[in-house]
Motif scaffolding. Structure first.
Motif, PDB file in Angstrom:
ATOM      1  N   GLY A  47      70.715  17.802  17.191  1.00 25.54           N
ATOM      2  CA  GLY A  47      70.071  18.944  17.836  1.00 25.54           C
ATOM      3  C   GLY A  47      69.860  18.839  19.330  1.00 25.54           C
ATOM      4  N   ALA A  48      70.483  17.854  19.984  1.00 27.04           N
ATOM      5  CA  ALA A  48      70.354  17.801  21.436  1.00 27.04           C
ATOM      6  C   ALA A  48      71.030  19.031  22.038  1.00 27.04           C
ATOM      7  N   ASP A  49      70.447  19.544  23.131  1.00 28.50           N
ATOM      8  CA  ASP A  49      71.044  20.717  23.772  1.00 28.50           C
ATOM      9  C   ASP A  49      72.016  20.317  24.871  1.00 28.50           C
ATOM     10  N   GLY A  50      71.886  19.088  25.359  1.00 30.34           N
ATOM     11  CA  GLY A  50      72.798  18.636  26.408  1.00 30.34           C
ATOM     12  C   GLY A  50      72.823  17.122  26.447  1.00 30.34           C
ATOM     13  N   LEU A  76      80.746  23.433  20.298  1.00 28.77           N
ATOM     14  CA  LEU A  76      79.768  23.503  21.389  1.00 28.77           C
ATOM     15  C   LEU A  76      80.461  23.815  22.712  1.00 28.77           C
ATOM     16  N   GLU A  77      79.698  24.416  23.623  1.00 30.01           N
ATOM     17  CA  GLU A  77      80.246  24.714  24.944  1.00 30.01           C
ATOM     18  C   GLU A  77      80.466  23.415  25.712  1.00 30.01           C
ATOM     19  N   ASP A  78      81.559  23.379  26.504  1.00 30.59           N
ATOM     20  CA  ASP A  78      81.874  22.188  27.300  1.00 30.59           C
ATOM     21  C   ASP A  78      80.743  21.837  28.252  1.00 30.59           C
ATOM     22  N   GLU A  79      80.011  22.866  28.702  1.00 33.95           N
ATOM     23  CA  GLU A  79      78.975  22.641  29.716  1.00 33.95           C
ATOM     24  C   GLU A  79      77.808  21.811  29.200  1.00 33.95           C
ATOM     25  N   ARG A  80      77.754  21.595  27.888  1.00 38.80           N
ATOM     26  CA  ARG A  80      76.618  20.826  27.360  1.00 38.80           C
ATOM     27  C   ARG A  80      76.782  19.336  27.575  1.00 38.80           C
ATOM     28  N   LEU A  81      77.957  18.937  28.015  1.00 39.73           N
ATOM     29  CA  LEU A  81      78.250  17.517  28.156  1.00 39.73           C
ATOM     30  C   LEU A  81      78.752  17.254  29.564  1.00 39.73           C
ATOM     31  N   GLY A 118      70.945  28.103  26.843  1.00 41.68           N
ATOM     32  CA  GLY A 118      70.094  28.313  25.684  1.00 41.68           C
ATOM     33  C   GLY A 118      70.255  27.198  24.671  1.00 41.68           C
ATOM     34  N   PRO A 119      69.526  27.293  23.557  1.00 39.49           N
ATOM     35  CA  PRO A 119      69.555  26.211  22.581  1.00 39.49           C
ATOM     36  C   PRO A 119      70.943  26.007  21.994  1.00 39.49           C
ATOM     37  N   SER A 120      71.211  24.770  21.658  1.00 37.18           N
ATOM     38  CA  SER A 120      72.495  24.442  21.037  1.00 37.18           C
ATOM     39  C   SER A 120      72.559  25.108  19.667  1.00 37.18           C
ATOM     40  N   PRO A 121      73.735  25.631  19.305  1.00 39.51           N
ATOM     41  CA  PRO A 121      73.853  26.263  17.989  1.00 39.51           C
ATOM     42  C   PRO A 121      73.566  25.284  16.859  1.00 39.51           C
TER      43      PRO A 121
END
Ligand SMILES: Cc1cc2nc3c(=O)[nH]c(=O)nc-3n(C[C@H](O)[C@H](O)[C@H](O)COP(=O)(O)OP(=O)(O)OC[C@H]3O[C@@H](n4cnc5c(N)ncnc54)[C@H](O)[C@@H]3O)c2cc1C
Ligand code: SF4
Ligand code: SF4
Ligand code: FES
Lengths: 950, 158
Positions: B75-78, B114-119, B147-150
């Protein structure tokens, strides 16, 4: 710096001065005057509350006056020791006024205004002078207007501006309007190389400006144009030329050859007009810039004269400390037992300064070998740590540094609720002696088998806590530290609630990790007390002699019949014109008188083993040594058909010419049987081109030396060059002397080499002279090619494989780090000396050789070395022998072994593994444990962080 | 109400909703440069966002894809991985290896949807306290905007 501050055998006297020295090498008595700091070093924690309370604001010297500090201050953020100091000149507290704000602010009562300077006398065997340089102050130079315009900075001031922790936080701002400048100009050679200036070359300023130009644009992309006004760009050191080339590719950086005559500020706009002669047209030009950076040269540091007097050593003509020139010893002063390093004897760059520091230390060792400190160790019975984790958590207030922001009470309550925590305690200053003792008592009382502290940073304090644990027998690897000061209370002080929340989360993560911590034992391995030196040139001989002087058994292996390397073929050595043979004879005599075992006509066949325990088989015998120094030198570039070298006998290389000069016995040099009337040199042959992008560093000084020699016999000389890189002690002075006696220097463009054709008995050389803006045609009797240095083949490659030391992009052997480890390699116990690492002069090669000897000595002087247990280990049951780790590890630590027929597993050599954990990240079967940073430990942190949420 | 105003209102509504979202961010920092850089921010008292948690590793090369995946799965968002600049790695090439591994990690994270921007993989030196602070602020902003990670509790709810 931190290592020095913490080293048990180093006593640090900061804010102190050497005032008197008596005695002789091996037995000096030195008086040191300790200026009072007015702050007790043992009590001060470096928290800075005193500084906040101080009403006085003065310019900060460290930020070159661009920033401000208080009267009580820490010189800079990474200062060692991190004790504050009162500048009594600006402090209010004197006989008339009483301020005492800082004394009242200090929670630890560390401040005392009534301390007098104190003299201490220490006995030492040897002294090393490392007093560096001062920077030329352009204030008095009317022409450059530094005293008039705020928008003119020195290189040093600009460095501070670029620094993220500097006065502008790394933003490039024009001082008068604090806007990002569009145009910046750098002016090189300020204070040196001009008619009325110092004559030497300050050496580091070229690369400094080249680097800063690049950085400035990185920091402020709005900058449109950066012009560098230079005389010669001296990108001489390892990797410098390719760095310089990269900057040339940037279209916003312009290199302009010429030294401005004056700089004038427009009083209204504060823009600066630079007056310079366009070297192409010879016409005066004006260039307008928003900001100007003066690359101010290095000068002998201000106390040099005084110190020379105190130490009884001589100064050279340039005002720096004089070296033992007749033996080309850069590290020796004119008095036995006193050594020089870095800029004390003349400007040097960082890699050379660092190497010289190690070299000087090696020289000094000879005089202190008797004092070598035994490594003592007491027996301690280990605490049994079996059974379920019993964790103790200790929370530090650090005065108000932590407790002023974080809510310690809430934290304490919270931590009590965490699993396996059996004891929680808070303390005003956890690192104080009393608290550390209390911590030990608590470990015993509560039978703690894991300890977690929440305090400052583990980078400085983990070793202290670990030692406290180890002292009572708790394995130090069962200690875990949370950084709630530097990375929490200090940086989230505006949001105490969120900061406390973050601190509690990080503590919870640490407690989770602590459950998985394992006790680790430091393994010891024995060390062979002997050293092998490969290569018998000046570097190899110097290393061997230095080690022998310190009493270590040394073997020197040379593949040729005779020792001496390139020295055997050289004439006189610059800059002192010592005949190379004389120097070599002296070195060989020393070698003969020493205990060094010399094997000539011997080659290395195989090298096995690891640090402390190398097994080397040679064509003569097999050796067991603790360390290896590689000094196998370099080759001189062979021009083959370039400039018809192979075709015409009057096209020579500089090396051929050295041979001719050396044969003349002081008489006249003849080429093809006659004395040449006129010769031409062509620089950068086989250097600074696509095949060999590096600068060979020694060919410019060599040409100047040879040109002077020709002038002595009346031969006319022209030198075709790209940049004259006369670096090294005395070389720039010789360059000036050469111009003085009529040597003509003609600059040819980088992309347009001179053309040599036959013309009657002689040769014709044709080139475009950029400074003349015209083609030059010249009839000469001979052409000398200033051939550069190239890696020696196949030897360099053989040694790369054998010693597992990588090669740099330029093909020379690669050092561990250009600045931090200039003579070390990525393989522990293997060191580099001389031209095998990068081209350099004989004197520079020998200085580096001393450094390598020093490094080897500090390894083999120990009977045993402890290996850090925080390394990687393979679980052989899980390994399927895929070789991933073997190929990924740059330290060659993993190795495949056949455990039963056909079954291979990886094993990691504990002496080679550095513990980075990269292999553990790559192993497809999770067979590798990065000890102290295991998967479980890291995953436990992740789980607890994410389960409970923020 | 004009159309312009409605969107403006929507935006503020969205904003307040998002303000409540506090991202969970894991930052892996190598001991020798990035962690030291974070300390340097402290010594210089640079203030920055507290909405992240640090895990210290010896080298950026230690951060294996499984850690990052685990973080996201839990559940980490980034996730931020930070090491030394090229040429400064304490283990010479560790950060080059980190880059190679990071490419793999990125692909896997992509597969999770997940979106690339989260990493992110970044370099911060021991002297770059400011850079560390700016990086954290920027990353926290970026993730807050995403926003929150899916995969997170928050994300599943919405
Ligand atoms: C034209 C020219 C002019 C120069 N002029 C000057 C000057 O005026 N002043 C000055 O200070 N410097 C000068 N130099 C530079 C100087 O020659 C070098 O700095 C110096 O010789 C380097 O010493 P070294 O010990 O590193 O290498 P070298 O002198 O090259 O010695 C290396 C030794 O290692 C041996 N070796 C190589 N491979 C193996 C192997 N596989 N096994 C065992 N042994 C091996 C070689 O045979 C050789 O004896 C000049 C150089 C050149 C080319
Ligand atoms: S001649 Fe040699 S020292 Fe001079 S610039 Fe060219 S490569 Fe460098
Ligand atoms: S990477 Fe893992 S499985 Fe492969 S050889 Fe190394 S330890 Fe064995
Ligand atoms: S140690 Fe910082 S990236 Fe390797």
């Amino acid at each position: 710096m931190m290592d020095v501050g913490r080293h048990p055998n180093i006593e640090l006297y900061t804010y102190s001065e050497v005032t008197h020295v008596e005695g002789k090498a091996g037995d000096f008595r030195v008086t040191v005057r300790r200026h009072p700091r007015y702050v007790d070093e043992d009590l001060c924690t470096g928290c800075g509350q005193c500084s906040d309370a101080c009403p006085i604001v003065v310019p900060n010297e460290f930020d070159a006056g661009l920033g401000a500090r208080r009267a009580i201050y820490s010189p800079f953020s990474q200062a060692v020791p991190n004790t504050f100091v009162i500048d009594r000149e600006s402090c209010l507290n004197d006989d008339f006024l009483v301020c005492e704000n800082c004394r009242k602010a200090c929670e630890r009562d560390a401040i005392n205004y009534d301390v007098a300077p104190q003299d201490v006398t220490i006995s030492v065997g040897s002294l090393i002078v490392a007093t560096g340089i001062d920077v030329f102050d352009p204030y008095t130079m009317k022409t450059y207007g530094y005293s008039v315009s705020q928008n003119i900075l020195t290189g040093l001031e600009f460095e501070r501006m670029l620094n993220a922790s500097g006065p502008t936080q790394g933003h490039v701002l024009r001082p008068t309007d604090r806007r990002v400048p569009k145009k910046i100009a750098f002016v090189q050679c300020v204070g040196v190389r001009g008619e009325n200036d110092c004559q030497y070359c300050s050496l580091f300023c070229c690369m400094n400006s080249v680097k800063d130009a690049l950085l400035a644009k990185d920091h402020a992309p709005e900058i449109e144009e950066i012009t560098i006004f230079y005389s010669d760009i001296r990108a001489f050191g390892k990797g410098y030329e390719s760095f310089y080339n990269r900057t040339k590719e940037r279209d916003y950086i312009k290199y302009f050859k010429g030294k401005p005559s004056k700089i004038v500020e427009d009083p209204a706009s504060h823009d600066l007009t630079i007056y310079v002669e366009d070297t192409l047209t010879g016409k005066p030009m004006e260039v307008v810039s928003d900001m100007v950076i003066l690359a101010s040269a290095g000068l002998p540091s201000s106390d040099t004269l005084k110190l020379a007097d105190v130490l009884g050593i001589e100064l050279g003509q340039d005002g720096f400390f004089k070296t033992e020139k007749e033996n080309a010893q850069l590290l020796r002063s004119t008095k036995e037992g006193i050594f020089l390093c870095g800029c004390a004897s003349g400007p040097e760059d960082i890699p050379d300064s660092v190497a010289q520091g190690s070299g000087a230390a090696a020289g000094a060792e000879k005089y202190v070998a008797d004092f070598r400190l035994p490594e003592t160790e007491e027996e301690i019975t280990p605490i049994d740590v079996g059974g379920p984790p019993r964790i103790g958590v200790f929370l530090c207030h650090c005065g108000i540094n932590i407790a002023g922001v974080l809510d310690i009470e809430t934290m304490e309550e919270y931590v009590r609720s965490l699993p396996n925590v059996v004891h929680v305690q808070n303390d005003l200053f956890l690192c104080s002696d009393g608290s550390q003792k209390l911590l030990q008592e608590m470990i015993k009382e509560h039978r703690l088998n894991r300890v977690v502290s929440a305090a400052c940073t583990p980078r400085t304090h983990e070793p202290i806590f670990q030692e406290t644990c180890a002292r009572i027998g708790l394995n130090p690897y069962l200690f875990e530290m949370v950084n709630v000061r530097d990375q929490c209370s200090w940086v989230h002080s505006q949001e105490p609630l969120l900061a406390t929340q973050r601190a509690m989360d990080q503590i919870r993560m640490a407690v989770a990790r602590a459950q998985w911590l394992e006790p680790l034992e430091q393994k010891e391995i024995s060390v062979e007390g002997s050293v092998l030196v490969i290569g018998g040139g000046p570097a190899g001989i110097q290393s061997a002699l230095d080690l022998d002087a310190q009493g270590f058994p040394v073997t020197l292996v040379e593949k040729e019949k005779e020792l001496g390397g390139r020295l055997r073929f050289l004439d006189r050595l610059l800059p002192e014109n010592v005949p190379a043979v004389d120097l070599l004879q002296r070195k060989l005599a020393q070698l003969k008188a020493s205990g060094v075992r010399v094997f000539t006509e011997t080659e290395i066949k195989e090298v096995g083993g690891f640090v402390g325990n190398f097994e080397v088989s040679t064509t003569k015998e097999t050796l067991k040594v603790g360390s290896i120094i590689l000094a196998s030198g370099s080759d001189v570039y062979d021009p083959k058909d370039e400039y018809d070298y192979e075709k015409y006998s009057n096209v020579l290389t500089n090396m051929d010419l050295e041979g001719i000069f050396a044969q003349t016995d002081g008489g006249e040099a003849l080429i093809n049987g006659t004395k040449p009337k006129r010769v031409a040199f062509i620089q950068c042959v086989g250097s600074r081109n696509e095949d060999n992008p590096h600068c060979s560093r020694i060919c410019c000084p060599t040409t100047v030396k040879q040109a002077l020699r020709f002038r002595e016999q009346g031969t006319d000389v022209a030198v075709f060059y790209r940049d004259m890189r006369t670096v090294g002690h005395g070389a720039e002075e010789q360059y000036r002397a050469a111009r003085g006696v009529g040597v003509v220097f003609i600059r040819y463009p980088d992309d347009q080499k001179p053309v040599v054709t036959k013309s009657g008995k002689g040769l014709r050389i044709q080139a475009f002279g950029t400074m003349l803006n015209d083609t030059v045609n010249m009839e000469v009797d001979a052409v000398i090619l200033a051939a550069g240095m190239v890696p020696k083949e196949p030897d360099t490659n053989t040694f790369k494989e054998m010693l597992k030391v990588p090669r740099s992009p330029d093909g020379f052997m690669m050092e561990r780090h250009p600045k931090l480890g200039p003579v070390e390699t990525t393989t522990d116990g293997i060191f580099l000396a001389g031209c095998v690492q990068s081209p350099k002069s004989a004197a520079e090669s020998m200085a580096q050789a001393s450094a390598a000897a020093g490094k080897a000595a500090s390894l083999v002087c120990r009977e045993r070395i402890k290996l850090d247990p925080t390394i990687c280990r393979v679980n052989e049951a899980l390994c399927r022998g895929c070789r991933t780790c073997v190929s990924i590890c740059d330290f060659h630590a993993p190795e495949l072994v056949e455990t039963s027929p056909g079954i291979f597993v990886a094993r990691i050599n504990e002496a080679l593994c550095k513990g980075c954990g990269t292999c553990a990240a790559w192993c497809p079967t999770e067979a590798i444990a990065a000890q102290h940073f295991t998967d479980q430990q890291i995953e436990a942190m992740l789980e607890t962080m994410l389960e409970e949420g923020l | 109400m004009t159309e312009k105003k409605t969107t403006a209102k929507k935006k503020t509504a969205k904003k307040t909703e998002k303000q409540k979202f506090v991202p969970k961010i894991v930052a892996f920092a190598c001991n020798w440069c990035s962690y030291a850089g974070a300390d340097n921010a402290g010594v210089n008292r640079i203030q920055y966002s507290p909405h992240f948690r640090v895990i210290r590793t010896m080298c950026s090369g230690r951060v294996k894809p499984a850690f990052v995946l685990k973080a996201f799965e839990m559940g980490a968002d980034g996730v931020l991985v930070s090491g030394c600049h090229f040429g400064d790695c304490h283990y010479i090439f560790g950060n080059y290896r980190a880059v190679e591994l990071f490419e793999k990690t990125k692909k896997l994270v992509h597969l999770l949807g997940l979106e690339d921007e989260r990493l992110r993989l970044e370099w911060v030196s021991a002297a770059e306290g400011i850079r560390w602070a700016e990086l954290i602020n920027e990353f926290v902003d970026q993730i807050t905007r995403l926003g929150p990670s899916p995969l997170s509790e928050n994300g599943k709810k919405s």
